[in-house]
Design a protein around this motif. Structure first.
Motif, short mmCIF file in Angstrom:
data_model
loop_
_atom_site.label_atom_id
_atom_site.label_comp_id
_atom_site.label_asym_id
_atom_site.label_seq_id
_atom_site.Cartn_x
_atom_site.Cartn_y
_atom_site.Cartn_z
N PRO A 168 0.83 -1.22 0.00
CA PRO A 168 0.00 0.00 0.00
C PRO A 168 0.86 1.26 0.00
O PRO A 168 2.00 1.26 0.49
CB PRO A 168 -0.81 -0.11 1.30
CG PRO A 168 -0.72 -1.55 1.70
CD PRO A 168 0.59 -2.04 1.19
N LEU A 169 0.31 2.33 -0.53
CA LEU A 169 0.99 3.62 -0.59
C LEU A 169 0.22 4.62 0.25
O LEU A 169 -0.99 4.80 0.08
CB LEU A 169 1.07 4.10 -2.04
CG LEU A 169 1.98 5.29 -2.35
CD1 LEU A 169 3.43 4.96 -2.01
CD2 LEU A 169 1.85 5.66 -3.83
N LEU A 170 0.90 5.26 1.19
CA LEU A 170 0.27 6.23 2.08
C LEU A 170 0.43 7.64 1.53
O LEU A 170 1.51 8.02 1.07
CB LEU A 170 0.89 6.15 3.48
CG LEU A 170 0.67 4.84 4.23
CD1 LEU A 170 1.55 4.78 5.47
CD2 LEU A 170 -0.79 4.68 4.61
N VAL A 171 -0.65 8.41 1.60
CA VAL A 171 -0.67 9.76 1.04
C VAL A 171 -1.16 10.75 2.09
O VAL A 171 -2.16 10.49 2.78
CB VAL A 171 -1.60 9.83 -0.20
CG1 VAL A 171 -1.67 11.25 -0.73
CG2 VAL A 171 -1.12 8.88 -1.28
N LEU A 172 -0.46 11.88 2.21
CA LEU A 172 -0.94 12.98 3.05
C LEU A 172 -1.89 13.82 2.22
O LEU A 172 -1.50 14.43 1.23
CB LEU A 172 0.24 13.84 3.53
CG LEU A 172 1.08 13.30 4.67
CD1 LEU A 172 2.23 14.26 4.96
CD2 LEU A 172 0.23 13.12 5.92
N GLU A 173 -3.15 13.86 2.63
CA GLU A 173 -4.16 14.56 1.84
C GLU A 173 -4.40 15.99 2.29
O GLU A 173 -4.87 16.81 1.50
CB GLU A 173 -5.48 13.79 1.89
CG GLU A 173 -5.43 12.43 1.22
CD GLU A 173 -6.79 11.78 1.13
OE1 GLU A 173 -7.04 11.07 0.15
OE2 GLU A 173 -7.62 11.99 2.05
N GLY A 174 -4.14 16.29 3.54
CA GLY A 174 -4.38 17.65 4.01
C GLY A 174 -3.78 17.90 5.37
O GLY A 174 -3.70 16.98 6.19
N VAL A 175 -3.35 19.14 5.60
CA VAL A 175 -2.86 19.58 6.91
C VAL A 175 -3.53 20.91 7.20
O VAL A 175 -3.24 21.92 6.55
CB VAL A 175 -1.33 19.74 6.94
CG1 VAL A 175 -0.85 20.09 8.35
CG2 VAL A 175 -0.64 18.46 6.46
N GLY A 176 -4.45 20.91 8.16
CA GLY A 176 -5.21 22.12 8.48
C GLY A 176 -4.79 22.70 9.82
O GLY A 176 -4.36 21.98 10.72
N PHE A 177 -4.98 24.03 9.95
CA PHE A 177 -4.59 24.71 11.18
C PHE A 177 -5.74 25.55 11.72
O PHE A 177 -6.57 26.06 10.96
CB PHE A 177 -3.37 25.61 10.93
CG PHE A 177 -2.18 24.86 10.44
CD1 PHE A 177 -1.41 24.11 11.31
CD2 PHE A 177 -1.84 24.86 9.10
CE1 PHE A 177 -0.32 23.39 10.86
CE2 PHE A 177 -0.74 24.14 8.63
CZ PHE A 177 0.02 23.40 9.52
#
Length: 413
Positions: free
Chosen positions: A264-273
């Motif tokens: 499997p390949l892991l993806v960062l989809e969003g970083v919110g603040f």
């Protein structure tokens, strides 16, 4: 669709060290990993790294003359970063032996590391020396600036790119991660090492946490950190680090790699603040407004709806007010229909600037099939167990000063 929206940020490698050693998920039958630390006449539970990892840390300290003067926070970050690079294949035999590599497109690698307090131990040593002797060595300033955390990780990686250090209390690691994602999507870097590290288990720092009135009254063997359990406060301080090897892929490259990979390949989809301007720098609004803003922004970046999130890794540090505010914020975002909920602080404690990175590493393990154990005490979190295969997880973090951050990690479609 813009190039920004179509770009995928993939996790090539991960490294971590904490009270669980180099694991992210504890065995179901595990005993409490916490130990007792003497603080005056009291015994305080702490999440210190195990003996095997302590040996690795000390071996690293002896590996180069320059490493012998580094703070424990920096060394923990180096350990985690080396593992992340090894998993990603961004290493050579020279690097592993302690000599920075020149054959890995070093100029394309950028480093972004978060730490709430930086070189805590060394700073206190130098200050104590000044009080007792009236002088400090010339190395005191460069060894205790926050920037020396990322710069040593960059040195060890052989990087010739930027080395960025972030401090935003307990959301520091996600500040570092968000910066990495922005640089990668903007084309300012191709590869990033990003994460957080903290070694705050000094008497002075422990005394500060106890002065706040939030420290756990339970013994080390009693699962002293109890997220979501309500009163009393059960904050427990821990040390650790987690670092991620990140790379930007366009849609065609992502699809081609997915066809070639068996894993499997892991993806960062969003970083919110999120931020809330509150009168007390240690407090937060009852309904966690900063949490709500951060979660909404992460969802927007990921272009997904709340019902598409399969699980939450909560910040939940075991403080009565903080846990309750996050719970109300989660209910507000998910309209009362909560996904599965879990936390790792009952296993590693609160590692301040490293905590968000360790939580993200935990989320990655869950996505790859690890089964979390039920929390061994009464808590509302157990009412929402992780029971099904997971595709997308949101991870929360927050800290003093009104800061919050949320990250969404998923398996690549």
């Amino acid at each position: 669709m813009t190039d920004f929206a179509r770009t995928a940020i993939v996790i090539r490698g991960r490294g971590s060290v904490s009270a669980l050693g180099t694991a992210a998920v504890a065995p179901v039958s595990a005993a409490s990993p916490f130990t007792a630390r003497s603080l005056g006449a009291q015994q305080a539970p702490v999440g210190s790294i195990p003996a095997a990892e302590e040996e690795l840390l000390q071996a690293l300290r002896r590996q180069q003359p320059a490493f012998r003067q580094l703070d424990r926070t920096v060394l923990l970050g180096l350990l985690a970063a080396r593992t992340a690079r090894m998993q990603a294949g961004w290493h050579s035999e020279d690097e592993l032996s302690g000599n920075p590599s020149s054959d890995m497109q070093a100029a394309l690698l950028t480093v972004s590391i978060g730490s709430s307090r930086g070189a805590t131990g060394r700073f206190e040593e130098f200050h104590n020396s000044y009080l007792t002797e009236g002088s400090v060595p010339a190395a005191a300033s460069p060894l205790t600036t926050l920037g020396n955390v990322a710069s040593w990780v960059a040195f060890d990686a052989g990087s010739q790119g930027a080395a960025l250090s972030h401090s935003s209390t307990c959301s520091s690691a996600f500040q570092a991660l968000g910066n990495a994602v922005a640089w990668l999507r903007a084309g300012m870097a191709q590869r990033f090492l990003a994460g957080g590290t903290e070694a705050p288990l000094t008497n002075f720092t422990l005394a500060q946490m106890q002065a706040l009135g939030i420290y756990s009254p339970f013994g080390a063997e009693q699962w002293p950190c109890q997220p979501g359990a309500g009163a009393p406060n059960t904050f427990v301080l821990g040390e650790g680090a987690a670092v991620f090897a990140l790379e930007r892929l366009g849609p065609e490259a992502l699809q081609a790699e997915r066809k070639q990979r068996n894993a499997p390949l892991l993806v960062l989809e969003g970083v919110g603040f999120g931020f809330e301007a509150i009168p007390s720098k240690t407090g937060l609004s009852p309904d966690g407004q900063h949490f709500q803003r951060a979660m909404r922004e992460a969802l927007q970046q990921a272009n997904c709806q709340p019902h598409e999130v399969d699980a939450l890794v909560l910040h939940s540090p075991g403080t009565t007010a903080g846990d309750a505010a996050e719970r109300r914020a989660v209910h507000a975002i998910f309209s009362g229909q909560l996904p599965a909920c879990t936390s790792n602080k009952w296993l590693v404690g609160h590692t301040l600037g490293a905590s968000a990175a360790l939580s993200l590493n935990y989320a990655c393990e869950l996505l790859l099939g690890a089964a979390p154990a039920a929390l061994p005490f009464a808590t509302w979190i157990n009412e929402h167990p992780v029971q099904k295969p997971l595709r997308r997880i949101m991870v929360n973090a927050a800290g003093f000063g009104g800061n919050a951050a949320s990250t969404i990690v998923a398996l690549a479609d």
